[in-house]
Enzyme design. Structure first.
Site, PDB file in Angstrom:
ATOM      1  N   ARG A 147       0.862  -1.186   0.000  1.00 22.50           N
ATOM      2  CA  ARG A 147       0.000   0.000   0.000  1.00 22.50           C
ATOM      3  C   ARG A 147       0.890   1.224   0.000  1.00 22.50           C
ATOM      4  O   ARG A 147       1.827   1.301   0.806  1.00 22.50           O
ATOM      5  CB  ARG A 147      -0.886  -0.015   1.256  1.00 22.50           C
ATOM      6  CG  ARG A 147      -1.927   1.067   1.264  1.00 22.50           C
ATOM      7  CD  ARG A 147      -2.670   1.128   2.602  1.00 22.50           C
ATOM      8  NE  ARG A 147      -1.974   1.993   3.544  1.00 22.50           N
ATOM      9  CZ  ARG A 147      -2.528   2.475   4.657  1.00 22.50           C
ATOM     10  NH1 ARG A 147      -3.773   2.160   4.975  1.00 22.50           N
ATOM     11  NH2 ARG A 147      -1.839   3.244   5.478  1.00 22.50           N
ATOM     12  N   TYR A 159      -2.785  11.654   6.370  1.00 22.56           N
ATOM     13  CA  TYR A 159      -3.072  10.266   6.723  1.00 22.56           C
ATOM     14  C   TYR A 159      -2.045   9.302   6.137  1.00 22.56           C
ATOM     15  O   TYR A 159      -1.737   9.374   4.953  1.00 22.56           O
ATOM     16  CB  TYR A 159      -4.475   9.844   6.235  1.00 22.56           C
ATOM     17  CG  TYR A 159      -4.652   8.356   6.282  1.00 22.56           C
ATOM     18  CD1 TYR A 159      -4.894   7.732   7.504  1.00 22.56           C
ATOM     19  CD2 TYR A 159      -4.466   7.563   5.159  1.00 22.56           C
ATOM     20  CE1 TYR A 159      -4.996   6.362   7.592  1.00 22.56           C
ATOM     21  CE2 TYR A 159      -4.554   6.182   5.236  1.00 22.56           C
ATOM     22  CZ  TYR A 159      -4.823   5.591   6.454  1.00 22.56           C
ATOM     23  OH  TYR A 159      -4.894   4.233   6.540  1.00 22.56           O
ATOM     24  N   ASP A 208      -5.101   3.852  -0.040  1.00 26.54           N
ATOM     25  CA  ASP A 208      -6.228   4.070   0.875  1.00 26.54           C
ATOM     26  C   ASP A 208      -6.609   5.549   0.854  1.00 26.54           C
ATOM     27  O   ASP A 208      -5.798   6.405   1.230  1.00 26.54           O
ATOM     28  CB  ASP A 208      -5.793   3.646   2.289  1.00 26.54           C
ATOM     29  CG  ASP A 208      -6.952   3.545   3.263  1.00 26.54           C
ATOM     30  OD1 ASP A 208      -8.045   4.057   2.947  1.00 26.54           O
ATOM     31  OD2 ASP A 208      -6.745   2.960   4.348  1.00 26.54           O
ATOM     32  N   HIS A 210      -9.127   6.679   2.581  1.00 28.87           N
ATOM     33  CA  HIS A 210      -9.588   6.904   3.945  1.00 28.87           C
ATOM     34  C   HIS A 210     -10.853   7.763   4.030  1.00 28.87           C
ATOM     35  O   HIS A 210     -10.903   8.733   4.789  1.00 28.87           O
ATOM     36  CB  HIS A 210      -8.458   7.483   4.811  1.00 28.87           C
ATOM     37  CG  HIS A 210      -8.309   6.762   6.111  1.00 28.87           C
ATOM     38  ND1 HIS A 210      -8.603   7.312   7.317  1.00 28.87           N
ATOM     39  CD2 HIS A 210      -7.940   5.495   6.378  1.00 28.87           C
ATOM     40  CE1 HIS A 210      -8.386   6.437   8.284  1.00 28.87           C
ATOM     41  NE2 HIS A 210      -7.986   5.316   7.734  1.00 28.87           N
ATOM     42  N   GLU A 234      -8.948   2.038  -1.832  1.00 28.62           N
ATOM     43  CA  GLU A 234      -9.665   1.689  -0.598  1.00 28.62           C
ATOM     44  C   GLU A 234     -10.443   2.876  -0.047  1.00 28.62           C
ATOM     45  O   GLU A 234      -9.942   4.007  -0.062  1.00 28.62           O
ATOM     46  CB  GLU A 234      -8.627   1.211   0.418  1.00 28.62           C
ATOM     47  CG  GLU A 234      -9.190   0.892   1.794  1.00 28.62           C
ATOM     48  CD  GLU A 234      -8.107   0.358   2.713  1.00 28.62           C
ATOM     49  OE1 GLU A 234      -7.065  -0.133   2.210  1.00 28.62           O
ATOM     50  OE2 GLU A 234      -8.276   0.441   3.945  1.00 28.62           O
ATOM     51  N   GLU A 260     -13.707  -1.416   6.441  1.00 32.04           N
ATOM     52  CA  GLU A 260     -13.045  -1.604   7.737  1.00 32.04           C
ATOM     53  C   GLU A 260     -13.828  -0.996   8.897  1.00 32.04           C
ATOM     54  O   GLU A 260     -13.640  -1.400  10.032  1.00 32.04           O
ATOM     55  CB  GLU A 260     -11.613  -1.050   7.698  1.00 32.04           C
ATOM     56  CG  GLU A 260     -11.535   0.453   7.533  1.00 32.04           C
ATOM     57  CD  GLU A 260     -10.108   0.964   7.410  1.00 32.04           C
ATOM     58  OE1 GLU A 260      -9.339   0.389   6.630  1.00 32.04           O
ATOM     59  OE2 GLU A 260      -9.772   1.942   8.086  1.00 32.04           O
ATOM     60  N   ARG A 281     -13.673  -5.520   3.520  1.00 34.15           N
ATOM     61  CA  ARG A 281     -12.493  -5.163   4.308  1.00 34.15           C
ATOM     62  C   ARG A 281     -12.666  -5.326   5.816  1.00 34.15           C
ATOM     63  O   ARG A 281     -11.856  -4.830   6.590  1.00 34.15           O
ATOM     64  CB  ARG A 281     -12.176  -3.685   4.040  1.00 34.15           C
ATOM     65  CG  ARG A 281     -11.506  -3.409   2.745  1.00 34.15           C
ATOM     66  CD  ARG A 281     -10.022  -3.653   2.801  1.00 34.15           C
ATOM     67  NE  ARG A 281      -9.334  -2.715   3.668  1.00 34.15           N
ATOM     68  CZ  ARG A 281      -8.313  -3.046   4.454  1.00 34.15           C
ATOM     69  NH1 ARG A 281      -7.882  -4.279   4.491  1.00 34.15           N
ATOM     70  NH2 ARG A 281      -7.727  -2.133   5.191  1.00 34.15           N
ATOM     71  N   GLU A 337      -4.247  -7.670   4.916  1.00 40.43           N
ATOM     72  CA  GLU A 337      -3.409  -6.554   5.367  1.00 40.43           C
ATOM     73  C   GLU A 337      -2.598  -7.017   6.573  1.00 40.43           C
ATOM     74  O   GLU A 337      -3.122  -7.663   7.468  1.00 40.43           O
ATOM     75  CB  GLU A 337      -4.298  -5.363   5.773  1.00 40.43           C
ATOM     76  CG  GLU A 337      -3.510  -4.136   6.195  1.00 40.43           C
ATOM     77  CD  GLU A 337      -4.426  -2.984   6.615  1.00 40.43           C
ATOM     78  OE1 GLU A 337      -5.571  -3.252   7.041  1.00 40.43           O
ATOM     79  OE2 GLU A 337      -3.989  -1.829   6.517  1.00 40.43           O
ATOM     80  N   TRP A 400     -11.973  11.453   8.590  1.00 39.80           N
ATOM     81  CA  TRP A 400     -10.597  11.048   8.821  1.00 39.80           C
ATOM     82  C   TRP A 400     -10.301   9.708   8.207  1.00 39.80           C
ATOM     83  O   TRP A 400     -11.063   8.811   8.188  1.00 39.80           O
ATOM     84  CB  TRP A 400     -10.277  10.972  10.320  1.00 39.80           C
ATOM     85  CG  TRP A 400      -8.832  10.663  10.484  1.00 39.80           C
ATOM     86  CD1 TRP A 400      -7.802  11.512  10.220  1.00 39.80           C
ATOM     87  CD2 TRP A 400      -8.262   9.415  10.868  1.00 39.80           C
ATOM     88  NE1 TRP A 400      -6.601  10.863  10.433  1.00 39.80           N
ATOM     89  CE2 TRP A 400      -6.864   9.577  10.821  1.00 39.80           C
ATOM     90  CE3 TRP A 400      -8.793   8.175  11.247  1.00 39.80           C
ATOM     91  CZ2 TRP A 400      -5.978   8.556  11.139  1.00 39.80           C
ATOM     92  CZ3 TRP A 400      -7.922   7.156  11.559  1.00 39.80           C
ATOM     93  CH2 TRP A 400      -6.521   7.347  11.502  1.00 39.80           C
TER      94      TRP A 400
END
Ligand code: GCO
Ligand code: MG
Length: 400
Positions: A147, A159, A208, A210, A234, A260, A281, A337, A400
């Site tokens: 990643r 991030y 990602d 995010h 992602e 996630e 995820r 991951e 975030w």
């Protein structure tokens, strides 16, 4: 067999972890991970005040019934606190059942569907040269999928780039990161172009976002980065608005991974039924355990959607081990991951799983294959810690 004791252990060997340990009258013990990063003690209370008293005296072999009892019986359903608490019970019971059978958990889930589990690691740099060095470092550690995250020109704290805070340098309030979506949208294609130029077309690359983009921004980004052939993009949007992914999907063939922060199958229904994503995820730890995650993967498999269990450092080795048994057993495994943990964390949670040449394996120890050193855990008590928050240039809070 009966459950005679259940203890919640909070330890901080570099960062906080919440672990449930269930003990039976036959002396078997099981471990479950209940770590909810930045909100750890809420799960501790949920478990100790409301769940542990219900477990004492019950049959640890009744995993499905216990899961339904805790999920339906509470009336109040879903959410990360509830589902992390239920996950810890579920995994601890699977650990006990597999130990009672004298088998590694994956054998009870149908046995191995593969020999080894491909992992991806995290590379990050404040700028492109630093990122390229970081990719090389991950490759040297053995990773075969990586990643990539970078800083964005004009922003100081982004991030995935700022080193993860260990508890010792935690501030009493969340760190504030900054964000500028247009600057990011301009920059990321240049980053991926540089990574591809350096490492060639064969290295699986992930990224990602995010949860930071609107649907139309995500659609544009997905399209812009198609030439760089990502393994996935992602969390491009805050996907609790599942319908938003229809728009993203209409515009790009960049594969999408989401989930996630999801806790139940209901968070995924539109995403899966309409094949709006390619990878699910969720973590064992935040999705209510092995029992419901197995069901999610089987559901996703009917739509050619694969697994990609969340595995950052804030999933404890207990949660990681549980994930690896599932990864080995299911057919529609995608990737795992794996950020690894500090050496001290590995001493507190001695584990049978291994990472070799970019591949993980849960090992052959009975159960999930993790033992908790309670004395060492007690020597590293809980320290208050927060995840960062994210603000735009005008001072307003952003995802975030
Ligand atoms: C990932 C995640 C993590 C989360 C963290 C929050 O893809 O691994 O985005 O880095 O931010 O797990 O607790
Ligand atoms: Mg993520």
């Amino acid at each position: 067999m009966k459950i005679v004791d259940a203890q919640v252990v909070v330890t901080s060997p570099g960062r906080n972890f919440v672990t449930l340990k269930i003990t039976t009258d036959e002396g078997l013990t099981g471990l479950g991970d209940a770590t909810l990063n930045g909100r750890e003690l809420s799960v501790v209370s949920y478990l100790t005040d409301h769940v542990v008293p219900l477990l004492i005296g019950t049959d640890p072999h009744r995993i499905e019934d216990t899961w339904q009892y805790l999920y339906r019986g509470a009336y109040w359903r879903r959410g990360p606190v509830t589902m992390a608490a239920i996950a810890a019970v579920d995994v601890a019971l699977w650990d006990i059942k597999a130990k009672a059978a004298g088998l590694p958990l994956y054998q009870l889930l149908g046995g191995a569907s593969r020999e080894r589990i491909r992992a991806y690691g995290h590379a990050a740099g404040r700028d492109i040269p630093e990122l390229l060095d970081s990719v090389r470092a991950r490759q040297a550690e053995g990773y075969r999928a990586i990643r990539v995250q970078t800083g964005v020109p004009g922003l100081t704290n982004v991030y995935g780039v700022r080193p993860d805070l260990s508890v010792s340098d935690q501030l009493p309030r969340p760190v504030v990161e900054d964000w500028d979506t247009p600057a990011y949208l301009r920059h990321l294609p240049r980053v991926l172009e540089a990574v591809r130029a350096e490492f060639g077309p064969g290295l699986p690359l992930l990224h990602d976002a995010h949860h930071r983009l609107t649907p139309i921004q995500a659609a544009r980004l997905g399209k812009d980065i198609e030439p760089y052939d990502l393994f996935w993009l992602e969390d491009c949007t805050p996907a609790e608005n599942q319908e938003a992914l229809r728009l993203v999907r209409r515009h790009t063939t960049t594969p999408l991974a989401i989930g996630e922060v999801f806790n139940t199958v209901f968070d995924y229904q539109t995403l899966i039924n309409e094949q709006l994503i390619d990878y699910v995820r969720s973590a064992v730890t935040h999705f209510g355990g092995v029992t419901p995650l197995r069901k999610l993967f089987d559901y996703a498999a009917q739509y050619q959607i694969k697994s990609a269990v969340h595995g950052p450092e804030d999933i404890s080795p207990v949660g990681m081990a549980a994930a690896l048994h599932l990864d080995l057993a299911i057919h529609n495994f995608g990737i795992q991951e794996y950020s690894g943990h500090t050496a001290l964390t590995g001493e507190v949670f001695r584990h049978a799983y291994t990472f070799t040449d970019g591949y993980l394996h849960p090992g052959e120890a009975p159960g999930i294959g993790v033992e908790l050193d309670e004395e060492l855990a007690a020597a590293h008590p809980y320290r208050p810690a927060y995840l960062p928050v994210n603000r735009l240039a005008d001072g307003s809070v952003h995802d975030w």
